[in-house]
Design a protein around this motif. Sequence first.
Motif, short mmCIF file in Angstrom:
data_model
loop_
_atom_site.label_atom_id
_atom_site.label_comp_id
_atom_site.label_asym_id
_atom_site.label_seq_id
_atom_site.Cartn_x
_atom_site.Cartn_y
_atom_site.Cartn_z
N UNK A 227 -29.76 113.43 -34.86
CA UNK A 227 -30.00 113.86 -33.47
C UNK A 227 -29.06 114.39 -32.72
N UNK A 228 -27.64 113.63 -33.07
CA UNK A 228 -26.42 113.62 -32.40
C UNK A 228 -25.46 114.13 -33.36
N UNK A 229 -24.17 114.89 -32.72
CA UNK A 229 -23.05 115.10 -33.65
C UNK A 229 -22.88 113.98 -34.46
N UNK A 230 -22.60 114.10 -35.74
CA UNK A 230 -22.12 113.19 -36.77
C UNK A 230 -20.35 113.03 -36.60
N UNK A 231 -20.02 111.92 -37.01
CA UNK A 231 -18.55 111.79 -36.55
C UNK A 231 -17.88 112.47 -37.93
N UNK A 232 -17.80 113.70 -38.11
CA UNK A 232 -17.38 114.28 -39.29
C UNK A 232 -15.76 114.43 -39.40
N UNK A 233 -14.83 114.33 -38.20
CA UNK A 233 -13.53 114.17 -38.28
C UNK A 233 -13.10 112.75 -38.84
N UNK A 234 -13.77 111.88 -38.37
CA UNK A 234 -13.38 110.36 -38.84
C UNK A 234 -13.81 110.18 -40.37
N UNK A 235 -15.07 110.73 -40.43
CA UNK A 235 -15.59 110.61 -42.11
C UNK A 235 -14.84 111.47 -42.89
N UNK A 236 -14.27 112.60 -42.63
CA UNK A 236 -13.45 113.29 -43.55
C UNK A 236 -12.24 112.53 -43.63
#
Length: 283
Positions: A227-236
């Motif tokens: 429901x909240x933004x995922x940590x896509x930058x760190x995960x990428x």
Amino acid sequence: MTNEPVPVGRQTDLGFAKLMPDLDRDGGWLLTLDGTPQSYVDLADPTHLEFEYTRRLGHLADALAPAGRPLEALHLGGGALTLPRYLAATRPGSRQRVVEVDGPLLDLVAEQLPWQGPGADITATVGDARAALAETPAGSQDLVIADVFHGSRTPAHLTSVEFLRLAAAALRPGGCYAANLADGPPLAFARAQAATVGAVFPHTCLVAEAPVLRGRRYGNILLAGSTAPLPVAELTRLLAGDIFPARLTEGADLTALVGRTAPVTDADATDSPPPPDGAFSIG
């Protein structure tokens, strides 16, 4: 005279399970079911994640919260409890529950590869993943991981919008649902599952190796929703730096991948497609 570890095999509810020591890594054990690899555990170093898909789940867990912060986690599908051991080691004090449908398999792992230790608060129970999820107190979990395969296929009742709504209800605000799935060309199952996760969670992403994402071969796919933004930058960043690099797809790119594919409901859910011969088997 030394006591060298030896393979251990046992018939379980879902097939013939075998635990084999890794001759190249002290403390390493491979769990197979009817010859198909299920889990890899390093008793000496639970932070070691051997399989590509477990490494991606580990990266997701690492990115979800500041390092060392305990998490409340529900693991649907147990295997040899690789991820629960990892979270216990990297986030001491995490309270974790594991639900595994195959009781004799869980007994075998408990006897040969015990998981309790300093900092580990892991409860393992036998049961159906969806039934256990339905009984989970609302808003109690930071992370729900679905990693359930019966005969190398994800059961249909764990692929629907209704199932995902149970997962969403169990999560705290901002909590994360993650599913390990497998698919191959033309990625019809993966697209449908991405549509299903997106129908329940406003923030989603998909992670896979480039050849799998391009529909060139069969492989594991990680889907995450929140429901909240995922940590896509760190995960990428973590995915790109891994020894098995993978690509993260989100936003407009994920929307384009899904296309006009409709979410799955209980009424039309099916098991995931079977893997091609030899895709995972080691004989």
